[in-house]
Motif scaffolding. Structure first.
Motif, short mmCIF file in Angstrom:
data_model
loop_
_atom_site.label_atom_id
_atom_site.label_comp_id
_atom_site.label_asym_id
_atom_site.label_seq_id
_atom_site.Cartn_x
_atom_site.Cartn_y
_atom_site.Cartn_z
N MET A 1 0.78 -1.23 0.10
CA MET A 1 -0.02 0.06 0.02
C MET A 1 0.79 1.28 -0.05
SD MET A 1 -3.01 -1.11 2.80
CE MET A 1 -4.12 -0.06 2.20
N ASP A 2 0.17 2.23 -0.66
CA ASP A 2 1.26 3.46 -0.83
C ASP A 2 0.79 4.39 0.65
OD1 ASP A 2 -1.35 4.86 -1.13
OD2 ASP A 2 -0.99 5.01 -3.24
N LYS A 6 -2.27 3.79 3.34
CA LYS A 6 -2.05 3.35 4.95
C LYS A 6 -2.67 4.36 5.82
CE LYS A 6 2.30 0.99 4.11
NZ LYS A 6 3.93 1.03 4.26
N LEU A 9 -6.38 3.76 5.72
CA LEU A 9 -6.68 2.44 6.44
C LEU A 9 -6.75 2.73 7.82
CD1 LEU A 9 -7.41 -0.56 6.66
CD2 LEU A 9 -4.91 -0.80 6.27
N ARG A 10 -5.76 3.56 8.49
CA ARG A 10 -5.59 3.80 9.82
C ARG A 10 -6.74 4.52 10.26
NH1 ARG A 10 0.34 6.06 8.74
NH2 ARG A 10 1.55 4.09 8.29
N PRO A 45 -7.31 -3.73 1.68
CA PRO A 45 -6.14 -4.12 2.38
C PRO A 45 -6.24 -5.63 2.88
CG PRO A 45 -7.90 -3.16 3.59
CD PRO A 45 -8.32 -3.05 2.49
N THR A 46 -5.12 -6.11 3.02
CA THR A 46 -4.62 -7.65 3.30
C THR A 46 -4.66 -7.76 4.96
OG1 THR A 46 -2.47 -7.14 3.37
CG2 THR A 46 -3.46 -7.96 1.37
N GLN A 48 -2.29 -8.55 6.62
CA GLN A 48 -0.98 -7.94 6.68
C GLN A 48 -0.99 -6.47 6.83
OE1 GLN A 48 2.02 -9.34 7.86
NE2 GLN A 48 2.30 -7.49 8.62
N ASP A 49 -1.79 -5.84 6.08
CA ASP A 49 -1.94 -4.54 5.97
C ASP A 49 -2.71 -3.95 7.26
OD1 ASP A 49 -0.72 -4.00 3.42
OD2 ASP A 49 -2.99 -4.47 2.38
N VAL A 50 -3.54 -4.49 7.67
CA VAL A 50 -4.40 -4.32 8.89
C VAL A 50 -3.38 -4.30 10.11
CG1 VAL A 50 -6.31 -4.81 10.40
CG2 VAL A 50 -6.57 -4.90 8.11
N ASP A 52 -0.43 -4.38 10.16
CA ASP A 52 0.75 -2.98 9.92
C ASP A 52 0.07 -1.75 10.78
OD1 ASP A 52 2.58 -4.68 9.02
OD2 ASP A 52 2.38 -3.94 6.92
N ALA A 53 -1.31 -1.48 10.23
CA ALA A 53 -1.82 -0.42 10.80
C ALA A 53 -2.13 -0.52 12.25
CB ALA A 53 -3.19 -0.17 10.00
#
Length: 212
Positions: A1-2, A6, A9-10, A45-46, A48-50, A52-53
């Motif tokens: 994600m750029d 990000k 998403l946060r 989002p995957t 992993q993206d969540v 990371d958030a």
């Protein structure tokens, strides 16, 4: 994600968590229950993206995360997280230190009754209302809370913060289409602060009202 995705998403995750916990530090939510809001643009989002958030939000002391081998499970808001979300909700078209504007981020979970939701687009308009009893409850709450503000048992900091929150609520009620989530969030903050500082007995009038 750029970086923009990000940040979006946060913001969406924190908005979901704030709504799911009612803006309370004492409640927690399972991170696996999070879903991106309707109208999400771009690649979903995957897991992993969540994760990371959540790690970012935890690093900024906005949430407390209880981790397992499978990732984050129970997530709680911190005081700092609540304050910044209240700031974002009071001015949803403005950016805060950590979050992007809420204008195009809308979380929908469970039953939504009488809701009017629209993604932002050029030339778009939107109207809505809160029920009469909700407005009456909010006005009665503000009146009762302001009476308690005159109590000698309140410290100056609590009184000043409560007065500021009540002023925001009053301004919101002046609108033809008050934003109920904002009124509810600030009402919860005032109620909890008064119950703690003034004592349950002194704040009985506020606590007994059907609000928030």
């Amino acid at each position: 994600m750029d970086i923009n995705a990000k940040r979006k998403l946060r913001t969406a995750f924190m908005n979901w968590l704030f709504e799911a916990t009612g803006g309370s530090e004492s409640d927690d939510q399972d991170a696996s229950e999070f879903r991106v809001p309707d109208g999400w643009t771009g690649v979903p989002p995957t897991e992993q993206d969540v994760e990371d958030a959540v790690r970012y939000l935890e690093g900024e002391h906005l949430v407390k995360a209880h981790w397992t081998f499978d990732g984050p499970m129970a997530i709680q808001l911190t005081h700092a997280g609540i304050r910044e979300m209240e700031q974002l909700l009071s001015e949803p078209s403005e950016r805060t230190e950590h979050f992007v504007p809420l204008v195009n981020i809308t979380n929908i979970h469970g039953s939504v009754i009488g809701s009017q939701i629209q993604q932002g687009s050029p030339g778009a308009t939107q109207t809505g209302h809160i029920e009469v009893n909700q407005r009456d409850n909010a006005e009665a709450f503000i009146t009762a809370a302001r009476k308690i503000l005159g109590s000698d048992s309140l410290d100056a900091r609590t009184r000043a913060q409560a007065e500021a929150d009540l002023a925001i609520m009053s301004r919101e009620l002046e609108s033809a289409t008050p934003r109920w989530p904002i009124l509810q969030a600030f009402g919860t903050s005032v109620r909890d602060a008064l119950a703690t500082a003034a004592g349950t007995a002194a704040a009985a009038g506020v606590l007994s009202l059907p609000w928030p």
